[in-house]
Design an enzyme around this catalytic site. Structure first.
Site, PDB file in Angstrom:
ATOM      1  N   VAL A   1       0.868  -1.132  -0.176  1.00 24.54           N
ATOM      2  CA  VAL A   1       0.399  -0.260  -0.046  1.00 24.54           C
ATOM      3  C   VAL A   1       0.782   1.644  -0.085  1.00 24.54           C
ATOM      4  O   VAL A   1       0.471   1.875  -0.307  1.00 24.54           O
ATOM      5  CB  VAL A   1      -1.201  -0.155   0.808  1.00 24.54           C
ATOM      6  N   TYR A   2       1.965   1.091  -0.208  1.00 27.30           N
ATOM      7  CA  TYR A   2       3.007   2.922  -0.016  1.00 27.30           C
ATOM      8  C   TYR A   2       2.663   3.177  -1.025  1.00 27.30           C
ATOM      9  O   TYR A   2       3.671   2.397  -2.042  1.00 27.30           O
ATOM     10  CB  TYR A   2       4.384   2.451   0.469  1.00 27.30           C
ATOM     11  N   SER A   3       2.772   4.433  -1.342  1.00 25.24           N
ATOM     12  CA  SER A   3       2.610   5.474  -2.960  1.00 25.24           C
ATOM     13  C   SER A   3       2.192   4.107  -3.235  1.00 25.24           C
ATOM     14  O   SER A   3       2.832   4.578  -4.654  1.00 25.24           O
ATOM     15  CB  SER A   3       3.731   5.778  -2.298  1.00 25.24           C
TER      16      SER A   3
ATOM     17  N   LYS B   1       3.841  -6.204   2.950  1.00 20.53           N
ATOM     18  CA  LYS B   1       3.091  -6.536   3.640  1.00 20.53           C
ATOM     19  C   LYS B   1       1.546  -6.414   3.024  1.00 20.53           C
ATOM     20  O   LYS B   1       1.652  -6.307   1.485  1.00 20.53           O
ATOM     21  CB  LYS B   1       2.346  -5.536   4.778  1.00 20.53           C
TER      22      LYS B   1
END
Length: 329
Positions: free
Chosen positions: A64-66, A92
């Site tokens: 989900v990061y960026s 993750k």
């Protein structure tokens, strides 16, 4: 010369990891996702290279990061700068990656789809540590644990980890896996620092008892422990999630001031003191440190050799008051 990096076993596994893990949420396309403060690829790569030079072999990111761009940037950099077998790469699954049904969560469908998407973005055949980003209350834990076990058995992940949740949930997941002969979690990535110590009540003792490695996120309280209380930064002003984590201003200010006093007496930056405190906890394997300035990495490594005296630890801890649980949702 830099001080040599320390390496430890990841929990009760045979895997060797650096005593520090580089958190890669900082690295991502600022035009994608919800973090406008991230560093783009050109600005990110020197930090990943420097981490490797300092002996860090443990890198943590998330799908989900960026909006996936963190995985892309980290994957390309590690491929250019290091041999894959030398790297311990973690990512993750859980948060929403696309709109509509099945766009998030820990269902079998979501897990098996998202591991393939993460591997594609990272440019690798496997991750060393595949972590559930949060607990999914809408999916039976049996379904989640079996799907994660199948990811391991397919060779797409070497180990499994979990992140912030209630201790009873973690114990339940471990029990379900053990009962069925499935792969258990070997790590817990939870919210822990001098401003937030609620995990000392239940989760930390549970992890010690189970032999689970603890890799805390936000060891510097998103930068609050690295500067005077009234100083601000662009991230502090725009970090909506961070604003929900620290909500006891008077007590938190006193803790920050204590960090400043110990750091001044030692003649070192505050970050070194806050990290040295955490590294002194016997249940902590490797704090996940972020770095957006060169000094951040140097301070993190220096903290490895900054042992704190008992009276310094007592001064840092004595101002803490109970906080509402934060970080699980």
């Amino acid at each position: 010369m830099n001080d040599p990096m320390d390496y430890v076993k990841l929990g009760s596994t045979g895997l060797d990891v650096s005593r520090l893990c580089l958190g890669c949420m900082t690295y991502g396309d600022p035009r994608r996702g919800n973090h406008a403060w991230t560093l783009d690829e050109a600005a990110s790569r020197p930090f990943i290279r420097r981490a490797l030079e300092l002996g860090i072999n443990f890198f943590d990111t998330a799908n989900v990061y960026s909006d996936g761009s963190s995985e892309e940037i980290v994957g390309r950099a590690l491929k250019d700068f290091a041999r894959r077998d030398e790297i311990v790469l973690a990512t993750k699954v859980f948060n929403r990656m696309h709109p509509g049904p099945n766009g998030m969560g820990l269902s079998r469908k979501a897990i098996l789809a998202e591991i393939d998407h993460s591997l594609r973005r990272l440019g690798t055949d496997y991750v060393d540590l595949y972590q559930i980003h949060r607990w999914d209350p809408h999916t039976p834990v049996e379904e989640t644990m079996e799907a994660l076990h199948d990811v391991v058995k397919a060779g797409k992940a070497r180990y499994l980890g979990a992140s912030s949740m209630w201790a009873w949930q973690f114990a339940k997941a471990q029990h379900v896996a053990e009962r069925h002969g499935w792969t258990r979690f070997v790590t817990m990535q939870n919210h822990y620092n001098l401003l937030y110590r609620e995990e000392e009540r239940e989760m930390m003792p549970l992890c010690r008892d189970l032999g689970v490695g603890v890799i805390p996120w936000s060891p510097l309280a998103r930068g609050r422990l690295t500067r005077a209380w009234d100083e601000s930064t662009e991230r502090l002003r725009t970090d909506a999630f961070g604003k929900t984590l620290y909500a006891v201003p008077d007590a938190d200010r006193r803790v920050v001031e204590a960090v400043g006093a110990v750091a001044a007496a030692r003649g070192v930056p505050r970050a070194q003191v806050a990290l040295a405190w955490m590294l002194g906890k016997p249940f902590v394997t490797a704090p996940i440190v972020g770095a957006s300035r060169p000094q951040h990495l140097e301070d993190a490594v220096a903290a490895l050799s900054l042992g704190l005296a008992d009276e310094e630890v007592a001064e840092l801890e004595r101002h803490y008051v109970p906080h509402a649980v934060a970080g699980h949702a």
